[in-house]
Every structure is written in C-alpha cells, then in structure tokens.
Scaffold this active site. Structure first.
Site, PDB file in Angstrom:
ATOM      1  CD  GLU A   1      -2.882  -0.587   2.526  1.00  0.00           C
ATOM      2  OE1 GLU A   1      -2.981  -0.026   3.260  1.00  0.00           O
ATOM      3  OE2 GLU A   1      -4.021  -1.844   2.934  1.00  0.00           O
TER       4      GLU A   1
ATOM      5  CD  GLU B   1      -2.746  -5.707   3.976  1.00  0.00           C
ATOM      6  OE1 GLU B   1      -3.835  -5.494   4.759  1.00  0.00           O
ATOM      7  OE2 GLU B   1      -1.628  -5.298   4.382  1.00  0.00           O
TER       8      GLU B   1
END
Ligand code: GAL
Length: 906
Positions: free
Chosen positions: A501, A594
């Site tokens: 991210e 995730e």
C-alpha cells in the site's frame, strides 16, 4: 570488491559417496550471552552519533486510519556532521552499479570522547542481557498519550550493547565477520573504539567484516548503538538486538555471504535438475585457484542428512583475482526426487547441499545450503500450482512480534503460531510488511507453508513521520538485494513483495517507475519467482499494477466502503474489483493479499446483533463498545475499509479464478489497535495476542478444513439478566445444515444458502441451560456441539502445549490457564485475578490473556483471566534439569498445579 564474475557450468550425474566429514574450517558462534545493555547516550554526545538529521515531528500519525493516503516524501540535508557517510559503505555489496557504491571517508568520524566506546569503560552497572533481546517488551506500558500505534511500549530511543570478544592468536589470518540477523534500528557497530559500519533498516540481516579492526590474541571490545526513531512504524517494532548475532570465522578465501543459489528448473517425478551457483570471495591480495565440489543429501524429518549423497557435483577449478569474487555455476540431476510441497496433500521434503572449497588440495571452506525441490506455476485461470497440484491460497498475514515475547525472536514461539494456524487449515503466510527472522523461513520450509516475503511498507512517501521513507533513496537497493539473497533458497518462499500500500500507488507513471526498478532488482537476484506489490488504491487501468507480475489486492476485491453510510466521505471507496483486474490482466494471477480486517475481542458479545453479513464497528450497531474498548465477537464487523470473513468468502466464491486470500490477519499483534488507540494490541487477529483462537478461527476452519467434522457455537451461554431477551446463536461448521436446541426445544433446522458461511438463529430468547446443535452434511449426520450455562468460577486448571522442554534457555512451554466451575466446565466469561508461580529449574517469562486493553506489563506473574483464559510462558533455566512445577492461584478458587520436565535438548 566484486571485481570478477565468472560462470562455469558442468552437468554431472552422481554416484560417488560424500567426502569424509571432518571439522569445518568455517565456524559460527552465536553471541547470545555476555552482553551488557544500557538505554541512552552518555552526556555530551550532542547528536554526533546520529546516522542523519531527522525532520521534526509536527503531527503524530497515531490513530491515523491504515488506508489514509501516505504523505509526501521528506528529504533533509544534514547541516552538521553525521555518521551516514561511514555507514553507507556497509551496503556496498548489495549495490550492483560500482559507480553508485559508497566510499568510506578518510580517517575516523569526529564523535568526541564517547566513554561507552572505550575498552576500559566500566559497564558492570549495565544490565546483563542475553540475545535475542527486545528492550521495550517488559514495559511498563505507556497508558497516556499518542502511543497506541507503536504498542504503548517504550521502543523508541537509544540503546547500547557492549560485549567482549576474545579472538585467539591462532585466528590471525582468518576473516572475522559479525553477522546480525536484525537489529532495531539504525545500528552502528564499533570495535575497539573504531566505527566498523552499520545498517538503518531494523528488519534486514547484514554482515560486517571486523577483520581490519580485530586485535588477535586479545580481548576486543564490541559496542553497538541502536537508535529507534519515535513515530517510525504503524505497529510495534521492538528495539535492540532482537535477533541472533553471530561471529563467523572463515578462511580468507571463502563462500561469500549467502553465497549459494539453488534453483530447480526441471522437476518431474522421475528426475530433477538442480542448479547451484557458488560465489567464492578472495579477500587476499593475490589471485587464487580453488576447487569447489558439492554433495546433495536428503534430510530426514528432524532435518538431519540421511546416509550417502543422492547426487554430487565433482570438483570444478577456477581462479579468483586478488580481492575479487567468482561465481561458479553447475548442475546435478537427482533421480526420483522427494518433492517439497504443502500439506495435507504434499510433504515438505528438504535437501541439503554441502559445498566444499579446496585450495591446493586443502579444504578451506564448507558451506551448507538447505533447499527443496518443487515446481511452482502461476496459472491466471486457477492460481498457484505446486508440483502440478492446484493449491488454493488459504493464507494469513503475520506481523513479526510474538505477543508477550515481543520482537525478540523465538523459534518455539513462532512454531507454535504456525501450528495454531495449521490447525485452522492455513497453508500460506504473508510476512507483513518486512523480512522475518531467518529462522522463521526454516520453519515454513519444514512445515510446508507457502510464503510471501515482503520488504517495505513505504517507499519514498511516508506513512508515519520517521519511517523507512527517510532512507529509501540510499537503502532500498541494499535492503532488497539482501533479502533476496538471504531468502531465495527457501522452497517455502513463492513470491516476493516489494511493497505494501505504498504512497506511490497514487503517482501514476512516476510511482510505477519505482515499482519497475524494484522488480528489476528482483529479476537480477532471482529470475525464478514473480514479484508483486499490494494495492489498496491503484486501479486496474492505472500504470502501477502493470509494473508487477502478480496482482495483489488489499480489500479491493470485495469492494471498499460500498455501504450507503460511507457515501460522500473522503476515503477510499472502490466497487468490488476482482473482475476489472482480471479483465485488464488476463495473463496474471490475481488474489487478495489482505482481506477482511475483521475485528473482535475474544469471547465478547455485544447486542443487538446486526442482521447484516458485514458491518463497520459502531457503538449503535452492536459492533463496538468504545467506552470499554470492546469489539463484538459475533464476527460480523470489520474496519471501515474491510469486510467480514463471510463477505470475503462470497467474493472469492463468485470469482473462482482468484487464487485465494491472505486474511488480515492471523494473530493479534502489538500496536495498531484499530479502532481503539487507547489499547495495546490489534483486534484483527483470528487468534488473540496470547494465542487463543477467537470465534472467527472456527469460521475459517469450517471453510479451510472441509473434511474435519466440526461445529462451533457462539456466544457463551452465561447471561444472567438477559433472561427473556433475544440472544442470537450462530454456528460455524463444516456441515451444511443444522438444528439448534435450547434446553431440548428445537429452535429450527437451517441450511446454508448460496454464499452463506454460517448458520444463524437470530431470534433465540435467552434462558439458562444448554444449547445443542446437531449438524448434517449432504443429508448425513456430520457432528454436534454443546454449550452450557456454567456455575460460578470455582477452580483453575492448567494445560501445557509441551510438558517436557529443553534447558537451552530458548525452549518454551506455553501453559494455558482455564477458569472452571465446580463441575469442571470452562467459564467462558470469567475474569478472575490469577497468579502464577514457578518452582524448580524453570522460570516464568511472561503472562498474557489476549485482552487488547490489558496494560499489565508482560513479565507480571499476576494477571486477570480474560474470557476464561490466561497464559503463562515458561522457560527452563539454562543448563538445569529436573522437574518444575507451575502453580496458579486466585482468590476463592481451588489452585492448580502442573509438572514440567526440564532437560537437555537433543
Ligand atoms: C491495511 C494495511 C495493514 C494494516 C491493516 C489494518 O491497510 O496494509 O498493514 O494496517 O490495514 O486494518
């Protein structure tokens, strides 16, 4: 240094027995004892020992939502002398372009007179410590202030370690290396008062050549300074020499650090081709000629080589220039290889390559490389195919801390975590978001987990004010190459992740360019595995995802913040995006790196229970109790950008080309206690910080181990005061149909509908007594389960994961305490204060209960049980043997006792 690179090739099929074994000319001594430790610098240092200047922290990042957009890159120019120019050269071996390597400045840095660096400094008042050592884990917790993100433990600041190193006169002429498996962080290493080098990133493993600074036949003084910045992590980093440190002695001509590379390009049931590259360093000032040969052994289940070698590469001779390094590449064929693959359908078989280096007929080095033979294919339509078998990724994300033991790595604690995950049916882990202790990968190799090895949580743009972005420009290459070289022989590693991210997702072509550069580094070090980076924001039509081989989506697959309540808010909102990525990248494997980020407090049930399949945590919807820092364990709630497990399962089942998922996350971890930053540890684990499964564990078990007849009922059934009130009952089961009875009265028979993963009786009206569920699968009786209203807490019970443990100071017994009623039933909502005592040749290391709010320091022998349980972690006193007793007591409760046998480990 790396002046020449030469590749030699030979193909040999082997038969001859291994050369007779003798003592290895290489020795590795683990420097675990003999250390003295002190927090803080001596007076008068005035920043002269700093690696670099740091920006002022103007705004704390504590409590910032995890998917907040990372901020700008910050770069500073030091306006005063700092140590950086002396430290940068430590990374030179991992910088490919010779023109970009760093030259050590002449002379010594001007740091003034630092008493801690003197050999005769009296450190007897410093704390005696044994490595691995995490300086912050003992606490105390910091209850007030913005410290939740980093776990409310004092991990930041400076710490010093000193140790004497006796180097024999007979070692003169050898190379003396210091190998650090990880040091948190900004380490600088001094020997006999002289700066040798260092490494900023706390999660990397690195080596220093001490030789030029060593006094042979004398006592040498090692001093290591670590300097953890505050606001440098979104989780608990730990502090200090939290992994092993080794003193490695070699001949001047020796196999380079992580100098072997094994690949298995052709694998079949009949035969495997094993490629082996061996890099040999010549640190002398004359050219040398060496012979290198390798024998390959099967390893048995205990990791010991079995009998004769199954293949050999006979001696190959080559030259190495003075001060140079040469790489020799050869291959061998192993007939009927025992393949490495994930259980339960495959076995994680391992091999050992024993490489011998000879000079003038004399063995000057022997180097061992453990590896596995397996073929991993990435099939965009199905996912990961290991040795021809499609393996659905049933993965979890794992942080590096080990709960009450903190960051200090412990093999048994990590193995226990993996065993618990295995019990749930997990077959894969993602190492979020940094390289692990090297021993973790030995465990995943041995136990057969598939691993995503990940290096960075940030690149140039910051997530917290003083995180890795400060050193990314100079260190990304050394850090990344160091991880790749260290870990590339592990069969369990199937994928490299270069980022999580990262802020560069938002930067179009410029961000993608950094991604491509990192992928290029991966290719250079390991052309056999794909590279990825996890994306919670970048979309299929942007440049960023195109930079990677595999599409790793965080939360996007299921869709982010799609519920009406999030309309108009300035956060990431994304429709379910598996189809868009599939369409844009038909030749790439897609999976959820995730998923979920579901939250719960073990054993805690809040009302009313939401009728939805997935909801955020709010006080009004039964998700949370913000006053008491609790999240409901009906397992229907997630972070705002996440989804419940059920919703993720539905998304995966709707898109069968998705290779699987890595759930956020396996075990609760220290820090990042979303949604309540007054707590110490996360709420997102399927298993709590102490290692006790939450209800969610059984939801995954039902899906991941469909052949296991199991049913799990929630909530507990002790609700005095709720008589007559609606108290929903949910059942997690591998069956497909069930009938629930309360005190013998049927509450109805229910069947799982399409995209349903739990059975829920939302109208049950509470009355004390017994819940009983009968479960069917495919119309046949499958299993049953019961939960009863218990009496008041009456006694304690203790149970150990292992009752016989070693006395090496590292082996551990994890002792679970249960609060029982008079009939011996576990009281699932008991919170009694308990006290542990250990007698005999063992000691209490830490206690816990898995309650994220509990700020009792981990070493405390007294602790409140939480939801009926507490944990004691016990270790044998090093070198002592015999029977030890663990006792637990609590007011008004019958005490419990447990015997442990402490003895030598094999
Ligand atoms: C993700 C992030 C993880 C963790 C998680 C918490 O966005 O990648 O590191 O912060 O959120 O929900």
């Amino acid at each position: 240094m790396l002046r020449s690179l030469l590749a030699l090739t030979a193909l040999v099929v082997l038969t001859a027995p291994a050369a007779a074994a003798g003592p290895s000319p290489r020795s590795s001594e683990r420097l675990d004892g003999g250390w003295r430790f002190h927090r803080g610098d001596p007076p008068g240092v005035d920043g002269r020992l700093d690696y670099d200047v740091r920006p002022e922290v103007e705004r704390s990042a504590d409590g910032r939502v995890a998917d907040a957009r990372p901020d700008e890159a910050i770069r500073l120019r030091a306006d005063r002398p700092v140590l950086k120019p002396w430290i940068l050269p430590t990374g030179n071996r991992f910088i490919a372009d010779p023109g970009r390597r760093h030259r050590r400045p002449g002379g010594e840095p001007d740091v003034g007179d630092v008493p801690f660096l003197h050999a005769d400094f009296d450190d007897s008042q410093w704390q005696a410590v044994t490595l691995p050592h995490d300086w912050a884990i003992a606490g105390p917790f910091i209850a007030e202030g913005p410290y939740g993100g980093m776990g409310r433990l004092p991990s930041w600041g400076v710490g010093w370690y000193r140790r004497a190193l006796d180097i024999a006169a007979s070692d003169a002429g050898r190379r003396i290396h210091l190998d650090l498996d990880g040091a948190m962080s900004y380490a600088t290493v001094w020997l006999n008062g002289r700066l040798v080098g260092g490494w900023p990133y706390g999660y990397s493993s690195w080596r220093l050549d001490l030789t030029p600074h060593v006094a042979f036949g004398a006592r040498n003084q090692l001093a290591i300074r670590l300097d953890n910045p505050p606001e440098s992590a979104r989780w608990y980093p730990g502090g200090g020499l939290y992994r092993d440190v080794w003193l490695t002695r070699t001949a001047p001509v020796h196999v380079a650090q992580w100098g072997t590379t094994v690949t298995t390009p052709e694998v079949s049931a009949d035969s495997a081709t094993v490629h082996l590259a061996v890099a040999v360093d010549n640190t002398t000032d004359a050219p040398v000629r060496v012979q290198v040969e390798t024998g390959f052994f099967e390893l048995d289940d205990a990791g010991r080589p079995r009998g004769e070698p199954v293949a050999r590469i006979p001696p190959i001779g080559f030259d190495i220039v003075a001060g140079g390094s040469t790489k020799a590449t050869s291959r061998a064929r192993i007939a009927h290889p025992r393949l490495w693959g994930p259980p339960p359908t495959q076995r994680p078989n391992l091999y050992l390559a024993v490489t011998r280096v000879r000079q003038d007929g004399r063995e000057i080095d022997r180097y061992e490389t453990r590896f596995g033979i397996r073929e991993v294919r990435w099939d965009p339509d199905r996912g990961v195919v290991v040795n021809g078998e499609h393996i659905v990724l049933k993965g979890v994300n794992q942080h590096h801390d080990l709960g009450a033991l903190g960051a200090a790595f412990n093999v048994r604690a990590a193995e226990r975590q993996l065993e618990i995950l295995r019990g749930m049916g997990a077959n894969a882990i993602r190492l979020a978001h940094n390289p692990p202790d090297p021993q973790l990968l030995e465990l995943t190799d041995r136990m057969g987990f598939l691993v995503i090895d990940e290096i960075f949580d940030s690149w140039e743009k910051k997530k917290t004010p003083l995180d890795f972005h400060l050193v990314f420009p100079e260190w990304h290459e050394p850090d990344l190459r160091a991880m790749l070289r260290r870990d590339r022989n592990h069969p369990s590693v199937i994928l490299w992740s270069v980022g999580n991210e990262v802020g560069e997702q938002y930067d179009g072509e410029a961000g993608a360019a950094i991604g491509r550069r990192l992928v290029q580094i991966v290719r250079e070090e390991d052309p056999t595995r794909p590279a990825t980076a996890s994306m919670n924001w970048a979309k299929a039509d942007m440049p960023f995802p195109a930079a990677f081989d595999v599409v790793n989506l965080n939360y996007q697959g299921e869709g982010i913040r799609q519920e009406p309540e999030f309309e108009g808010i300035e956060r990431i909102r994304t429709p379910p995006s598996y189809p868009a990525f599939r369409e844009a990248f038909p030749d790439k494997v897609v999976f959820g790196s995730e998923t979920a980020s579901a939250l719960s407090t073990r054993g805690t049930y809040l009302f009313p229970v939401t009728p939805l399949q997935s909801a955020p945590v709010r006080d009004h919807n039964g998700g949370g109790d913000s006053r008491n820092l609790l999240v409901s364990a009906y397992e229907l709630h997630a972070v705002d950008f996440g989804s419940s497990a059920d919703k993720v399962f539905a998304a995966l089942d709707r898109h069968p080309y998705v290779a699987g998922e890595f759930v956020w996350n396996g075990f609760d971890y220290l820090g990042e206690p979303t949604p309540y930053y007054a707590a110490r540890s996360s709420y997102s684990g399927m298993i709590d910080l102490a290692g006790f499964p939450k209800d969610r564990y059984y939801l995954y078990q039902a899906r991941w181990r469909p052949e296991l007849p199991m049913a799990h009922i929630l909530p507990h059934w002790n609700w005095p005061g709720r008589e007559g009130q609606v108290t929903p009952v949910h059942v997690f089961t591998s069956g497909d149909e069930a009938e629930l009875f309360l005190n013998g009265v049927s509450q109805g028979r229910k069947k799982k509908g399409p995209f349903e993963y739990r059975l829920r009786w939302d109208e049950v009206v509470y009355a004390p007594g017994e819940l009983h569920v009968r479960v069917w699968r495919g119309g046949r009786e499958w299993t049953e389960a019961r939960v009863k209203t218990t009496g008041a807490p009456a006694r304690l019970a203790l149970e150990a994961d292992r009752t016989a443990i070693g006395n090496d100071g590292r082996d551990l017994s994890f002792v679970t305490l249960r609060v029982l009623d008079a009939e011996g039933q576990p009281v699932r909502n008991a919170g009694n204060r308990v006290r542990f005592e250990v007698e005999g040749p063992a000691e209490l290391v830490a206690t816990d209960n898995g309650d994220p709010r509990d700020l009792t320091a981990f070493p405390s022998p007294a602790r409140d049980a939480f939801s009926g349980l507490a944990l004691a972690i016990v270790r044998g006193v090093p070198g002592k043997s015999g029977n030890a007793i663990v006792r637990a007591s609590g007011e008004g409760l019958a005490a419990a006792e447990l015997g442990l046998q402490i003895g030598a480990v094999e």
